[in-house]
Scaffold this active site. Structure first.
Site, PDB file in Angstrom:
ATOM      1  N   CYS A  26      -4.668  13.040  13.409  1.00 54.76           N
ATOM      2  CA  CYS A  26      -4.892  11.621  13.175  1.00 54.76           C
ATOM      3  C   CYS A  26      -4.940  10.944  14.533  1.00 54.76           C
ATOM      4  O   CYS A  26      -4.629  11.562  15.551  1.00 54.76           O
ATOM      5  CB  CYS A  26      -3.799  11.096  12.260  1.00 54.76           C
ATOM      6  N   ASP A  50       4.864   0.709  12.054  1.00 57.54           N
ATOM      7  CA  ASP A  50       3.669   0.041  11.536  1.00 57.54           C
ATOM      8  C   ASP A  50       3.587  -1.430  11.954  1.00 57.54           C
ATOM      9  O   ASP A  50       2.599  -2.101  11.658  1.00 57.54           O
ATOM     10  CB  ASP A  50       3.618   0.143  10.002  1.00 57.54           C
ATOM     11  N   ARG A  90       0.678  14.771  13.641  1.00 55.96           N
ATOM     12  CA  ARG A  90       1.231  14.423  12.324  1.00 55.96           C
ATOM     13  C   ARG A  90       1.290  15.633  11.371  1.00 55.96           C
ATOM     14  O   ARG A  90       0.527  15.716  10.406  1.00 55.96           O
ATOM     15  CB  ARG A  90       0.443  13.278  11.688  1.00 55.96           C
ATOM     16  N   LYS A 123       0.838  -1.212   0.000  1.00 56.81           N
ATOM     17  CA  LYS A 123       0.000   0.000   0.000  1.00 56.81           C
ATOM     18  C   LYS A 123       0.870   1.257   0.000  1.00 56.81           C
ATOM     19  O   LYS A 123       0.652   2.173  -0.789  1.00 56.81           O
ATOM     20  CB  LYS A 123      -0.886  -0.011   1.258  1.00 56.81           C
ATOM     21  N   ASN A 124       1.860   1.285   0.881  1.00 59.49           N
ATOM     22  CA  ASN A 124       2.640   2.512   1.049  1.00 59.49           C
ATOM     23  C   ASN A 124       3.608   2.777  -0.107  1.00 59.49           C
ATOM     24  O   ASN A 124       4.199   3.853  -0.190  1.00 59.49           O
ATOM     25  CB  ASN A 124       3.394   2.497   2.380  1.00 59.49           C
TER      26      ASN A 124
HETATM   27  C1  UD1 Z   1       4.562   6.861   6.423  1.00 61.08           C
HETATM   28  C2  UD1 Z   1       3.652   5.666   6.287  1.00 61.08           C
HETATM   29  C3  UD1 Z   1       3.095   5.246   7.640  1.00 61.08           C
HETATM   30  C4  UD1 Z   1       4.238   5.023   8.621  1.00 61.08           C
HETATM   31  C5  UD1 Z   1       5.173   6.233   8.665  1.00 61.08           C
HETATM   32  C6  UD1 Z   1       6.416   5.997   9.513  1.00 61.08           C
HETATM   33  C7  UD1 Z   1       2.717   5.966   4.077  1.00 61.08           C
HETATM   34  C8  UD1 Z   1       1.519   6.246   3.247  1.00 61.08           C
HETATM   35  N1  UD1 Z   1       2.558   6.004   5.395  1.00 61.08           N
HETATM   36  O1  UD1 Z   1       3.772   7.941   6.921  1.00 61.08           O
HETATM   37  O2  UD1 Z   1       2.348   4.040   7.469  1.00 61.08           O
HETATM   38  O3  UD1 Z   1       3.722   4.795   9.916  1.00 61.08           O
HETATM   39  O4  UD1 Z   1       5.624   6.551   7.328  1.00 61.08           O
HETATM   40  O5  UD1 Z   1       7.112   4.907   9.048  1.00 61.08           O
HETATM   41  O6  UD1 Z   1       3.780   5.660   3.559  1.00 61.08           O
HETATM   42  N2  UD1 Z   1       6.877  14.620  10.556  1.00 61.08           N
HETATM   43  C9  UD1 Z   1       6.908  15.971  10.857  1.00 61.08           C
HETATM   44  N3  UD1 Z   1       6.634  16.850   9.854  1.00 61.08           N
HETATM   45  C10 UD1 Z   1       6.321  16.443   8.583  1.00 61.08           C
HETATM   46  C11 UD1 Z   1       6.295  15.057   8.295  1.00 61.08           C
HETATM   47  C12 UD1 Z   1       6.581  14.165   9.307  1.00 61.08           C
HETATM   48  O7  UD1 Z   1       7.174  16.367  11.979  1.00 61.08           O
HETATM   49  O8  UD1 Z   1       6.080  17.294   7.727  1.00 61.08           O
HETATM   50  C13 UD1 Z   1       7.172  13.646  11.632  1.00 61.08           C
HETATM   51  C14 UD1 Z   1       5.971  12.767  11.958  1.00 61.08           C
HETATM   52  O9  UD1 Z   1       5.094  13.382  12.880  1.00 61.08           O
HETATM   53  C15 UD1 Z   1       6.627  11.530  12.491  1.00 61.08           C
HETATM   54  C16 UD1 Z   1       7.923  11.438  11.672  1.00 61.08           C
HETATM   55  O10 UD1 Z   1       8.130  12.728  11.131  1.00 61.08           O
HETATM   56  O11 UD1 Z   1       6.973  11.677  13.846  1.00 61.08           O
HETATM   57  C17 UD1 Z   1       7.886  10.420  10.566  1.00 61.08           C
HETATM   58  O12 UD1 Z   1       6.701  10.553   9.807  1.00 61.08           O
HETATM   59  P1  UD1 Z   1       6.671  10.253   8.244  1.00 61.08           P
HETATM   60  O13 UD1 Z   1       7.801   9.349   7.898  1.00 61.08           O
HETATM   61  O14 UD1 Z   1       6.550  11.536   7.509  1.00 61.08           O
HETATM   62  O15 UD1 Z   1       5.300   9.445   8.085  1.00 61.08           O
HETATM   63  P2  UD1 Z   1       4.344   9.426   6.848  1.00 61.08           P
HETATM   64  O16 UD1 Z   1       5.111   9.598   5.591  1.00 61.08           O
HETATM   65  O17 UD1 Z   1       3.176  10.332   7.102  1.00 61.08           O
END
Ligand code: UD1
Length: 417
Positions: free
Chosen positions: A116, A304, A121, A22-23
């Site tokens: 969320c 995850d 997030r 999915k991801n």
């Molecule tokens: C992706 C996955 C999700 C998984 C996560 C971490 C997809 C669709 N989803 O989510 O299933 O749990 O990676 O492996 O691929 N952060 C910030 N600012 C931002 C972006 C992120 O502070 O702009 C922080 C988040 O709050 C979190 C960390 O960075 O603590 C990592 O998040 P991130 O890797 O961005 O997760 P997603 O890409 O949303």
């Protein structure tokens, strides 16, 4: 709303086919927006999240057809640039259309996703990356409004590793003028899959899978056919299903190295993992040992898989400390596991799980995607019946999980309401 009923006690045996990730599929679908043409994606799982991304692409002007596990996406007439709140709020990964739409059309209007179940997030890294590439970005009426005549290559440094922000930056930079370097890039296999897809489209992306990714901008990209990589989280979930039931399951279509952290923890807890020509065999111990787990960006233990591992630790021998470093509040499954008799205490981002000899079936509620999987896994070994409600969460990320588990001998069914 559908429910899943699990009657515990069966030892899982047999073979299970792991589907596409999915991801990986979601950002690859978004990346089709970078070029006009007809794309063919194969090994795409049939999931609610994939349908949602399909809707987002349609709103942007694409034609999307899903047949079996293939997706045809025609982006020839994608002239719209707005991803509306109604869709983005249901799936925050929709925000990954920001980079491609901005890069192709010079403007994008994408709703902010909002909170969320696991906390705020934010998407500030995504916004900063677009600004670093020369875009004007404002927040207006709950939307990220970005514009740039043409993006320009730059150095993008992320404070912490972010999968989504790395993907957005990588996609946007493919059509930028000049070279972009992403420092402290996420290294997840889904990043490498996206880079492979972009390169197949004619992009010049190097270093994906390492912390430094370099993208040489090109003038245009073209449509391609592409196969989505297997889902390492679905694979990990079925590994735990075998381990927790003391089972013997052959997982087909798994990339072993994508699952190394989970495999290592399962081995430490007493499971036997064997490479076979047809896949990866997982044999569970009669009673596993407790192990400590700390989530971390890839190649560390995936957040995850934290909830599923906690289900395993709930019935392991000893006490396990599970530390969540990615989403510090991601413990909504704990009260539900406790309803099944698990002994778990939580202090901030640390859960202490003392294994019990048996769980007992109860009515529980799925609170998010991976939490739902953990409850089903616990139900597999709980005495009597476990009724998991709100399974729409699980349909976002697991295709036919009840059918796959039943195929391995689990007593599990979906009750449609
Ligand atoms: C992706 C996955 C999700 C998984 C996560 C971490 C997809 C669709 N989803 O989510 O299933 O749990 O990676 O492996 O691929 N952060 C910030 N600012 C931002 C972006 C992120 O502070 O702009 C922080 C988040 O709050 C979190 C960390 O960075 O603590 C990592 O998040 P991130 O890797 O961005 O997760 P997603 O890409 O949303």
């Amino acid at each position: 709303m559908d429910k899943i009923l699990v009657r515990g006690g069966a030892r899982l045996t047999g073979e299970v086919e792991i589907g596409g990730a999915k991801n990986a599929a979601l950002p690859i679908m978004a990346a089709t927006l970078l070029a006009p043409g007809v794309f063919e994606l194969t090994n795409v799982p049939s999931l609610v999240d994939v349908n949602t991304m399909g809707h987002v692409l349609r709103v942007l002007g694409a034609q999307v057809t899903h047949h079996d596990h293939s997706l045809t996406i025609d982006t020839t007439n994608c002239s719209y640039h707005e991803a509306p709140y109604e869709l983005v709020k249901t799936m925050r990964a929709s925000v990954c259309v920001l980079g491609p739409v901005l890069a192709r059309h010079g403007k994008a209007r994408v709703s902010l996703p909002g909170g969320c179940a696991w906390g705020p997030r934010p998407v500030d890294f995504h916004i900063r990356a677009m600004k670093a590439l020369g875009a004007d970005v404002e927040i207006e009426h709950g939307y990220i409004v970005a514009s740039a005549d043409r993006l320009t290559g730059s150095v993008i440094h992320f404070d912490t590793s972010s999968v989504g922000a790395t993907e957005n930056a990588m996609m946007a930079a493919t059509l930028a003028e000049g070279t972009t370097t992403i420092e402290n890039a996420a290294r997840e296999p889904e990043i490498t899959a996206l880079a492979d897809f972009l390169n197949a489209m004619g992009a010049r992306v190097a270093g994906a899978g390492t912390a430094t990714i370099t993208i040489e901008g090109v003038d245009d990209l073209h449509a391609v056919e592409f196969r989505v990589v297997p889902d390492r989280i679905e694979a990990g979930t079925f590994m735990v299903a075998s381990a927790i039931t003391g089972g013997d399951v052959l997982l087909k279509g798994v990339v072993r190295e994508h699952c190394s952290a989970v495999i290592s923890k399962l081995q430490e807890s007493g499971a036997e993992i064997v490479d076979e020509p047809g896949g990866l065999r997982v044999r569970g111990p009669v009673w596993g040992q407790s192990v400590n787990v700390t989530t971390a960006p890839y190649p560390g233990f995936a957040t995850d898989m934290q909830a599923q591992m906690m289900a395993l630790m709930a019935v392991a021998d000893g006490t396990s400390v599970i530390t969540e470093t990615i989403y510090v509040d991601r413990f909504s499954h704990v009260p539900e596991l406790r309803r099944l008799g698990a002994d778990i205490s939580v202090d901030h981002n640390v859960a202490v799980v003392t294994g019990v000899k048996k769980l007992s079936g109860a009515k529980v509620m799925a609170t998010d995607l991976r939490a739902s999987a953990a409850l089903i896994l616990a139900g597999l070994v709980a005495e009597g019946e476990t009724e998991v409600s709100r399974v729409y969460h699980i349909d976002r990320g697991y295709e036919a999980i009840e059918e796959k588990l039943a195929g391995l001998g689990a007593d599990v069914e979906r009750v449609r309401e």
